[in-house]
Design a protein around this motif. Sequence first.
Motif, mmCIF file in Angstrom:
data_model
loop_
_atom_site.group_PDB
_atom_site.id
_atom_site.type_symbol
_atom_site.label_atom_id
_atom_site.label_comp_id
_atom_site.label_asym_id
_atom_site.label_seq_id
_atom_site.Cartn_x
_atom_site.Cartn_y
_atom_site.Cartn_z
ATOM 1 N N PHE A 1 0.856 -1.363 0.082
ATOM 2 C CA PHE A 1 -0.072 -0.012 -0.053
ATOM 3 C C PHE A 1 0.795 1.332 -0.072
ATOM 4 O O PHE A 1 0.653 2.203 -0.680
ATOM 5 N N ASP A 2 1.933 1.314 0.809
ATOM 6 C CA ASP A 2 2.673 2.553 0.936
ATOM 7 C C ASP A 2 3.309 2.757 -0.551
ATOM 8 O O ASP A 2 3.545 3.789 -0.812
ATOM 9 N N ALA A 3 3.890 1.617 -1.357
ATOM 10 C CA ALA A 3 4.552 1.924 -2.475
ATOM 11 C C ALA A 3 3.325 2.343 -3.493
ATOM 12 O O ALA A 3 3.703 3.227 -4.183
ATOM 13 N N LEU A 4 2.099 1.607 -3.436
ATOM 14 C CA LEU A 4 1.156 2.236 -4.299
ATOM 15 C C LEU A 4 0.736 3.681 -4.066
ATOM 16 O O LEU A 4 0.446 4.381 -5.164
ATOM 17 N N ALA A 5 0.760 4.074 -2.643
ATOM 18 C CA ALA A 5 0.313 5.574 -2.618
ATOM 19 C C ALA A 5 1.368 6.371 -2.959
ATOM 20 O O ALA A 5 1.133 7.674 -3.053
ATOM 21 N N ALA A 6 2.632 5.913 -3.512
ATOM 22 C CA ALA A 6 3.702 6.989 -3.763
ATOM 23 C C ALA A 6 3.956 6.744 -5.476
ATOM 24 O O ALA A 6 4.593 7.758 -5.906
ATOM 25 N N VAL A 7 2.668 6.089 -6.046
ATOM 26 C CA VAL A 7 3.233 5.897 -7.851
ATOM 27 C C VAL A 7 2.647 7.189 -8.337
ATOM 28 O O VAL A 7 1.918 8.138 -7.827
ATOM 29 N N GLU A 8 3.226 7.548 -9.422
ATOM 30 C CA GLU A 8 3.200 8.656 -10.265
ATOM 31 C C GLU A 8 2.921 8.207 -11.461
ATOM 32 O O GLU A 8 3.480 7.203 -12.090
ATOM 33 N N GLY A 9 2.430 9.246 -12.504
ATOM 34 C CA GLY A 9 2.282 8.990 -13.699
ATOM 35 C C GLY A 9 1.061 8.457 -14.357
ATOM 36 O O GLY A 9 0.069 8.419 -13.411
ATOM 37 N N ASP A 10 1.104 7.635 -15.484
ATOM 38 C CA ASP A 10 -0.184 7.172 -16.125
ATOM 39 C C ASP A 10 -0.046 5.590 -16.225
ATOM 40 O O ASP A 10 -0.506 4.921 -16.962
ATOM 41 N N THR A 11 0.683 4.817 -15.183
ATOM 42 C CA THR A 11 0.947 3.533 -15.287
ATOM 43 C C THR A 11 0.471 2.794 -14.119
ATOM 44 O O THR A 11 0.466 1.480 -14.183
ATOM 45 N N GLY A 12 -0.227 3.512 -13.503
ATOM 46 C CA GLY A 12 -0.753 2.663 -12.176
ATOM 47 C C GLY A 12 -0.029 1.997 -11.247
ATOM 48 O O GLY A 12 1.171 2.369 -11.031
ATOM 49 N N GLY A 13 -0.183 0.676 -10.952
ATOM 50 C CA GLY A 13 0.768 -0.097 -9.986
ATOM 51 C C GLY A 13 1.498 -1.000 -10.545
ATOM 52 O O GLY A 13 2.088 -1.847 -10.394
ATOM 53 N N ARG A 14 1.661 -0.911 -12.135
ATOM 54 C CA ARG A 14 2.581 -1.721 -12.713
ATOM 55 C C ARG A 14 4.197 -1.745 -12.212
ATOM 56 O O ARG A 14 4.384 -3.202 -11.930
ATOM 57 N N ALA A 15 4.684 -0.640 -11.854
ATOM 58 C CA ALA A 15 6.009 -0.863 -11.501
ATOM 59 C C ALA A 15 6.164 -1.742 -10.031
ATOM 60 O O ALA A 15 7.107 -2.321 -9.742
ATOM 61 N N VAL A 16 5.145 -1.340 -9.335
ATOM 62 C CA VAL A 16 5.047 -2.153 -7.970
ATOM 63 C C VAL A 16 4.744 -3.635 -8.145
ATOM 64 O O VAL A 16 5.547 -4.268 -7.564
ATOM 65 N N PHE A 17 4.012 -4.020 -8.953
ATOM 66 C CA PHE A 17 3.871 -5.338 -9.559
ATOM 67 C C PHE A 17 5.124 -5.858 -9.743
ATOM 68 O O PHE A 17 5.656 -7.026 -9.236
ATOM 69 N N GLU A 18 5.788 -5.277 -10.591
ATOM 70 C CA GLU A 18 7.169 -5.822 -11.358
ATOM 71 C C GLU A 18 8.242 -5.880 -10.136
ATOM 72 O O GLU A 18 9.125 -6.603 -10.269
ATOM 73 N N ARG A 19 8.300 -5.234 -9.140
ATOM 74 C CA ARG A 19 9.189 -5.149 -7.977
ATOM 75 C C ARG A 19 9.111 -6.177 -7.040
ATOM 76 O O ARG A 19 9.780 -6.328 -6.374
#
Length: 197
Positions: free
Chosen positions: A150-168
């Motif tokens: 949740f903390d990582a998702l709360a910090a996402v920016e731009g137009d990619t949603g949670g993709r980077a969080v998923f990939e990490r």
Amino acid sequence: MIGDPTVAGVLLAAGDSDRFGERDKLLATLDGGPLVRHAARTLADAEVGPVAAVVDPGSTGVRDALAGLDVAVVGNPDAAAGQAASVRHGVAWARDRADAVVFALGDMPRVDPETVDRLVAAYRDGRGSALAAGYEGERGNPVLFDGRHFDALAAVEGDTGGRAVFERADDAAVVETGDPGVRLDVDRPGDLDGLRE
């Protein structure tokens, strides 16, 4: 944790429909109803709860399209900033209500509620803390995230949603669903033709 973890559903429905033309694609009609209502019903009919839709406060049409469904409406005044803003608002809403959240997209009206149930079952079986619905080996949507993200998702920016969080996520996994709807979204008016029954 005693009992099954609570999984909330969040529909991301505040997009700007740039490629669709002048009208709001979420209000385009499919099978007698607006796209966004079909997508919201997927979560409302799945074995998750509670459910919310993140919408642009200026889009009264989307809010009206959700009337009568057991879906809370969360306004995203930063909708123009991209999908990440909706993810942030969805996480803020879910944080005190659930142990995990399933994010679904308002322009994906053909996802089966059983697909969401498969994601939730896989999560409860310990298959991973970040799980994406898949079809024939390809990753699609919706995507489930455990509260540890949740903390990582709360910090996402731009137009990619949670993709980077998923990939990490070191235990991310794709859950085969057998549901082609997890790969079918609507970007342009012509995309509707392939979805009509």
